[in-house]
Every structure is written in structure tokens, then in C-alpha cells.
Design a protein around this motif. Structure first.
Motif, mmCIF file in Angstrom:
data_model
loop_
_atom_site.group_PDB
_atom_site.id
_atom_site.type_symbol
_atom_site.label_atom_id
_atom_site.label_comp_id
_atom_site.label_asym_id
_atom_site.label_seq_id
_atom_site.Cartn_x
_atom_site.Cartn_y
_atom_site.Cartn_z
ATOM 1 N N VAL A 179 19.000 57.426 10.741
ATOM 2 C CA VAL A 179 18.988 57.830 12.083
ATOM 3 C C VAL A 179 17.504 57.325 12.710
ATOM 4 O O VAL A 179 16.292 57.585 12.140
ATOM 5 C CB VAL A 179 18.586 59.737 12.200
ATOM 6 C CG1 VAL A 179 18.242 59.909 13.486
ATOM 7 C CG2 VAL A 179 19.964 60.093 11.582
ATOM 8 N N ARG A 180 17.891 56.372 13.633
ATOM 9 C CA ARG A 180 16.771 55.917 14.051
ATOM 10 C C ARG A 180 16.132 56.392 15.251
ATOM 11 O O ARG A 180 14.899 56.049 15.583
ATOM 12 C CB ARG A 180 17.140 54.475 14.406
ATOM 13 C CG ARG A 180 17.633 53.177 13.417
ATOM 14 C CD ARG A 180 18.150 52.065 13.927
ATOM 15 N NE ARG A 180 19.318 52.097 14.553
ATOM 16 C CZ ARG A 180 19.354 52.004 15.902
ATOM 17 N NH1 ARG A 180 18.435 52.121 16.626
ATOM 18 N NH2 ARG A 180 20.735 52.296 16.652
ATOM 19 N N SER A 181 16.560 57.086 15.952
ATOM 20 C CA SER A 181 16.056 58.044 17.054
ATOM 21 C C SER A 181 16.221 59.142 17.119
ATOM 22 O O SER A 181 17.386 59.787 16.670
ATOM 23 C CB SER A 181 16.499 57.483 18.371
ATOM 24 O OG SER A 181 16.126 58.066 19.602
ATOM 25 N N LEU A 182 15.361 60.251 17.586
ATOM 26 C CA LEU A 182 15.253 61.680 17.607
ATOM 27 C C LEU A 182 16.017 62.161 18.711
ATOM 28 O O LEU A 182 16.638 63.509 18.797
ATOM 29 C CB LEU A 182 13.865 62.222 17.152
ATOM 30 C CG LEU A 182 13.327 62.086 16.033
ATOM 31 C CD1 LEU A 182 12.103 62.644 15.901
ATOM 32 C CD2 LEU A 182 14.208 62.632 14.545
ATOM 33 N N GLU A 183 16.138 61.272 19.679
ATOM 34 C CA GLU A 183 16.594 61.591 20.991
ATOM 35 C C GLU A 183 18.174 61.513 21.106
ATOM 36 O O GLU A 183 18.671 60.375 20.742
ATOM 37 C CB GLU A 183 15.940 60.867 22.079
ATOM 38 C CG GLU A 183 14.502 60.825 22.209
ATOM 39 C CD GLU A 183 14.078 62.444 22.398
ATOM 40 O OE1 GLU A 183 14.704 63.109 23.118
ATOM 41 O OE2 GLU A 183 13.031 62.682 21.678
ATOM 42 N N ILE A 184 18.814 62.348 21.671
ATOM 43 C CA ILE A 184 20.451 62.317 21.671
ATOM 44 C C ILE A 184 20.517 62.422 23.115
ATOM 45 O O ILE A 184 20.557 63.312 23.742
ATOM 46 C CB ILE A 184 21.059 63.353 20.865
ATOM 47 C CG1 ILE A 184 20.756 63.293 19.405
ATOM 48 C CG2 ILE A 184 22.436 63.153 20.616
ATOM 49 C CD1 ILE A 184 21.360 64.125 18.390
ATOM 50 N N ASP A 185 21.312 61.355 23.622
ATOM 51 C CA ASP A 185 21.896 61.305 25.357
ATOM 52 C C ASP A 185 22.892 61.898 25.146
ATOM 53 O O ASP A 185 24.062 61.267 25.047
ATOM 54 C CB ASP A 185 21.621 60.077 25.398
ATOM 55 C CG ASP A 185 22.043 60.061 27.049
ATOM 56 O OD1 ASP A 185 22.086 61.163 27.733
ATOM 57 O OD2 ASP A 185 21.842 58.781 27.602
ATOM 58 N N ALA A 186 22.928 63.334 25.125
ATOM 59 C CA ALA A 186 24.438 64.169 25.016
ATOM 60 C C ALA A 186 24.897 64.824 26.405
ATOM 61 O O ALA A 186 23.843 65.264 26.955
ATOM 62 C CB ALA A 186 24.284 65.122 23.934
ATOM 63 N N TRP A 187 26.055 64.793 26.606
ATOM 64 C CA TRP A 187 26.605 65.671 27.676
ATOM 65 C C TRP A 187 27.621 66.601 27.053
ATOM 66 O O TRP A 187 28.576 66.236 26.441
ATOM 67 C CB TRP A 187 27.353 64.673 28.647
ATOM 68 C CG TRP A 187 26.147 63.552 29.393
ATOM 69 C CD1 TRP A 187 25.710 62.710 28.536
ATOM 70 C CD2 TRP A 187 25.973 63.587 30.618
ATOM 71 N NE1 TRP A 187 25.038 61.969 29.390
ATOM 72 C CE2 TRP A 187 25.167 62.462 30.736
ATOM 73 C CE3 TRP A 187 26.073 64.256 31.581
ATOM 74 C CZ2 TRP A 187 24.481 61.981 31.808
ATOM 75 C CZ3 TRP A 187 25.591 63.857 33.154
ATOM 76 C CH2 TRP A 187 24.825 62.777 33.019
ATOM 77 N N LYS A 188 27.776 67.912 27.636
ATOM 78 C CA LYS A 188 28.662 68.915 27.261
ATOM 79 C C LYS A 188 29.561 69.241 28.306
ATOM 80 O O LYS A 188 29.189 69.422 29.220
ATOM 81 C CB LYS A 188 27.912 70.008 26.751
ATOM 82 C CG LYS A 188 28.633 70.989 25.949
ATOM 83 C CD LYS A 188 27.937 72.014 25.400
ATOM 84 C CE LYS A 188 28.728 72.759 24.477
ATOM 85 N NZ LYS A 188 27.946 74.358 23.947
ATOM 86 N N SER A 189 30.893 69.243 27.889
ATOM 87 C CA SER A 189 31.756 69.733 28.963
ATOM 88 C C SER A 189 32.032 71.366 28.650
ATOM 89 O O SER A 189 31.536 71.802 27.851
ATOM 90 C CB SER A 189 33.230 69.112 28.689
ATOM 91 O OG SER A 189 34.042 69.453 27.702
#
Lengths: 174, 301
Positions: free
Chosen positions: A63-73
Motif C-alpha cells: 500500500v503506497r498511500s494512506l489516502e483513498i479517494d473513495a465515493w459511496k453510493s
């Protein structure tokens, strides 16, 4: 003085040619419309170090980044904008997963490599549909490799595996 | 040679390099000498130019420029073929060579060609290790070290091993080639030689940011004279005539359209023995130089 200014300007220019020859296939909005049409809410997540370790341990992928660019429906599905390492630069991808942890699809947003653009092939990407964190996703066994695009095939497969485990260990509880 | 003649010859050599075929080690060169196990995908073409600048002996002054232009083509996703032309330039004085060399100093010329193939057996991206084998035919009309007129034909089988870590950003490669050389010097009373040259390089490279790799390598080369390889009953390595070990860093840049690698190696150790006319302070000055700088630039079509 002028020479120093020139060097100061040149050095960053020489060191920052990232994305010089990027091939943009889809915008984020287009990818969202394909993978998760309807209303979605931006729900970014920052992983803890423990979560990062757990995902790496479960998926066997770094895992290279702790940030997750997530969108939830509203139906509990998630859309994640992510990237994986290509041979020279990053390959930008969008990944969608439903509320049962099954992959809904993968889209290639930006591809910057000399070879291996075949990973855009819908038939190849369709191999990920329905996969869950319980699947091994071993290249050449569970996911067919694209000969001549092995690095891209391998890294996208690993990226999907990492995101499936990210859902299983983190997103499904949110 | 006048400066204008030299410029003209340089231009001819570079133009020839740009237009023709060259060397055969496929895919991107992360180091000056070490090669990985990768090949081009089917139907892809790459033009690779390799320029090596060699400096310094233990006596006098020595400068050599080896230029090579190679056209590589992916016949299949695993099998690469390529061809290259070679050019060389020398400018040396009072070096430990034979007296014939005086006439060849400060000279630039086309010196031969290579035909190569490389077959990838295991991919470092999906198998536990990357593995490829190669084979080359090399024709030289002038000797590599001093430009002596020669008729040389060589065959060179090679092996390439690669192991990657950290999402393929950290790469180790080991490549070894054994060149079976048969030559006749055209201006030294037709002296004939049969020689086995072994070349091996071990490199480590790290992609420290997108597009950029930094690396380090160890390069070794040795010659075995009076070798026997005419038939299977006559196979012998001969005696180790000389060897040299070089080490040094490299930096590599690559993007979708082209890549370039710049590396420098210096001679760390050379033989055969200290105190012989060809060696000094544990180094070999007959076939090895104090330093080599290699610049490789490639374009994808």
C-alpha cells in the motif's frame, strides 16, 4: 545571477516531465458514469497504519498511500480512484465494488506507457467482474496475462486485489 | 587528420548510426553494461544508439569512442531480433600497444556489424525470476582496442537473469555473454588468433521517482587465448590472457517515446599479474582503460 536563475528554472523543468505523453482515455466523471451511475457522495478515507499493514498482509500487495479517494453510493457500492505503477509512470484507474464486496468493474483513465495499452481491452478487464477478496487473482491462472503487456497486467491485477481487501477490511464497515 | 575531415567522419558515423541497424539486448538499458531479461512486444521497433567513450592507460594518452546503432524488432512477444552497425574512433599516443598502432591513431571508421536475437523464457513481472537467452553474430573489420585492420568473426551466446522487488521499482540483473572470436590481423603478417571473451555484468537499479532510475553495476571482462572451439572434441577455454573488473553508477530516464542511460565505470582491478608489462598496481592496461563513459539513447516507433 542570470545564469543562476536559468539553472534554477531548468533543473525543475528537467526533473518534472511526468505525464509528458499521457493518454487520457476517460475523465473521472465519465468513469463514474460508467461504473457507478446515479447519486454518489465523496467519502475520502485515510487509512491508519494498522489498516495499511492489515491490507498488505491480506493482499500481499504494497500500500503506497494512506489516502483513498473513495465515493459511496446510496446502495452501499463504492467507487475508488486509484493508481498503480506502470513501467515509467502511474496508470490511473477507477474501480467499483458493490455492497457484497464483488468487483463491479475497472476502468483505465490515463495510460502513459510505451507498450501495454491492451489492458484497456474490455474483455480483459471483464475478468475482474464479480471477484472478491476471497479470490487469489493470480496472473496467468485466475487472470489471463496479456503477452507483451505483462507489467501493466500484473500491476493492475495487484491493484484490484489490494482494493478488494481494502473494502473487506475498511470500507465495508463505514 | 584535419578538424574538418574529423567532423565529416563523425557526421557520417552518426548519420549511419541513426539510419541503420544495431546491438541486441532489447528493451530499456538501466545500466551501461548489465542487461535485463526483457524484450520488445510483438511488432514493436526501437532504435538504440550506444556510444562508449574509453579513457586512459597507464602510459601516454588514450581515447577511444565506440559507436553502435541498433534497430530492434519484436518478432513475437518473447522473441526479439536486431541488427547493428559499429563505428570507432581512436586518439592515442605512447600507449602499451605494439608499434603498428602509431599509424591508426586519430582515426574514425565503420568497424563492423552485429546480428542478434534474444528470447525471453520467464517474465520478471509474473514469474519468480526473469530469464532470457541471446545469441549474436559479430563481424569486425578493425580491432576493438587499437583499430588494427582485422577479419574477425564471433559468435556470442548470452544469458540474462532478472529479479525485481518493491512493485518492480527495485531491479537486479545479471547478464553474461561468451564470445567465441576468430580473427586474422591484416597488417601483422596475417597473424591468426582464436580467443574466448567472457563478459559479465551485475546491476542494481532503483526507480526513485516516475521516469527516473538510479543504478550501480559491476562489469567484468576477460579473454582466454589459445582456446579451442573448432569441434566438440577440441573444446578448451585456453589460458586467461587478461581480465578487468569495473564498477560505477548509472542514471536512466524513460518515457513513452524515448529513453536514455548515462553510466560511468572505472577499473577496480585487472590482471593477469602485477608487474607484468600489461599490468600496473593490480590493473590491466592492455585491454582495459582507466574509465569508460557510456551513453545510450533509444527511440520507440
Amino acid at each position: 545571477m542570470r545564469r543562476r536563475s536559468l539553472i534554477k528554472g531548468l533543473v525543475p523543468a528537467l526533473l518534472t516531465p511526468v505525464g509528458l505523453y499521457a493518454e487520457v482515455y476517460l475523465s473521472r466523471e465519465q468513469a463514474r458514469a460508467i461504473l457507478l451511475p446515479g447519486s454518489v457522495k465523496h467519502s475520502p478515507v485515510t487509512l491508519t497504519k494498522e489498516q495499511k499493514k492489515a491490507i498488505e498482509s491480506a493482499s500481499d500487495v504494497r500500500v503506497r498511500s494512506l489516502e483513498i479517494d473513495a465515493w459511496k453510493s446510496s446502495d452501499g457500492s463504492w467507487l475508488i480512484f486509484d493508481n498503480v505503477l506502470g513501467k515509467h509512470e502511474f496508470i490511473d484507474i477507477a474501480f467499483a465494488i458493490n455492497s457484497r464486496g464483488q468487483a463491479k468493474g475497472v476502468e483505465i483513465l490515463t495510460y502513459r506507457e510505451t507498450y501495454g495499452g491492451e489492458v484497456r481491452n474490455p474483455k480483459w478487464r471483464a475478468q475482474f467482474h464479480g471477484k472478491t477478496s476471497a479470490d487469489r487473482l493470480k496472473l496467468d491462472k485466475d487472470i489471463q496475462n496479456i503477452s507483451g503487456a505483462t507489467l501493466s497486467s500484473s500491476h493492475i491485477t495487484a491493484g484490484v486485489k489490494r482494493l478488494l481487501h481494502t473494502w473487506d477490511l475498511v470500507l465495508k464497515n463505514l | 587528420m584535419t578538424k574538418s575531415t574529423l567532423r565529416t567522419r563523425c557526421a557520417i558515423a552518426l548519420a549511419g548510426a541513426a539510419l541503420s541497424l544495431t546491438n541486441a539486448h532489447a528493451d530499456e538499458y538501466l545500466w551501461s553494461f548489465a542487461r535485463n531479461s526483457q524484450v520488445l512486444p510483438k511488432g514493436e521497433t526501437e532504435l538504440v544508439t550506444v556510444n562508449t567513450f574509453r579513457f586512459g592507460k597507464n602510459t601516454g594518452s588514450y581515447f577511444a569512442w565506440d559507436s553502435q546503432a541498433e534497430l530492434e524488432y519484436g518478432l513475437t512477444d518473447k522473441f526479439l531480433i536486431s541488427g547493428s552497425i559499429l563505428a570507432q574512433y581512436f586518439n592515442f599516443k605512447d600507449v602499451p600497444f605494439d608499434p603498428y598502432t602509431d599509424r591508426r591513431a586519430n582515426d574514425l571508421r565503420f568497424s563492423g556489424f552485429n546480428l542478434n536475437m534474444k528470447y525471453n523464457i520467464l517474465s520478471p513481472f509474473k514469474d519468480s525470476i526473469g530469464l532470457a537467452v541471446g545469441f549474436a553474430y559479430i563481424r569486425r573489420d578493425y580491432y576493438r582496442l587499437d583499430g588494427a585492420p582485422t577479419d574477425q568473426n564471433s559468435f556470442r551466446p548470452a544469458i540474462f537473469l532478472e529479479k525485481n522487488f518493491l512493485d518492480d521499482t527495485l531491479s537486479f540483473a545479471w547478464s553474461t555473454g561468451v564470445e567465441f572470436e576468430r580473427r586474422r590481423f591484416r597488417d601483422a603478417e596475417g597473424i591468426k588468433e582464436e580467443e574466448i571473451s567472457i563478459e559479465s555484468a551485475l546491476g542494481v537499479s532503483y526507480r526513485f521517482r516516475p521516469n527516473w532510475n538510479i543504478g550501480f553495476e559491476v562489469y567484468a571482462q576477460g579473454d582466454f587465448l589459445e582456446a579451442g572451439f573448432n569441434n566438440v572434441n577440441d573444446l578448451n577455454l585456453g589460458r586467461n590472457f587478461q581480465h578487468g573488473i569495473h564498477i560505477g553508477p548509472s542514471i536512466h530516464y524513460s518515457n513513452k517515446k524515448w529513453w536514455a542511460t548515462l553510466g560511468v565505470v572505472t577499473q577496480l582491478y585487472g590482471g593477469p599479474d602485477r608487474g607484468t608489462p600489461d599490468s600496473d598496481s593490480g590493473k590491466n592496461w592492455d585491454e582495459h582503460e582507466r574509465m569508460m563513459v557510456r551513453l545510450s539513447i533509444a527511440f520507440d516507433f
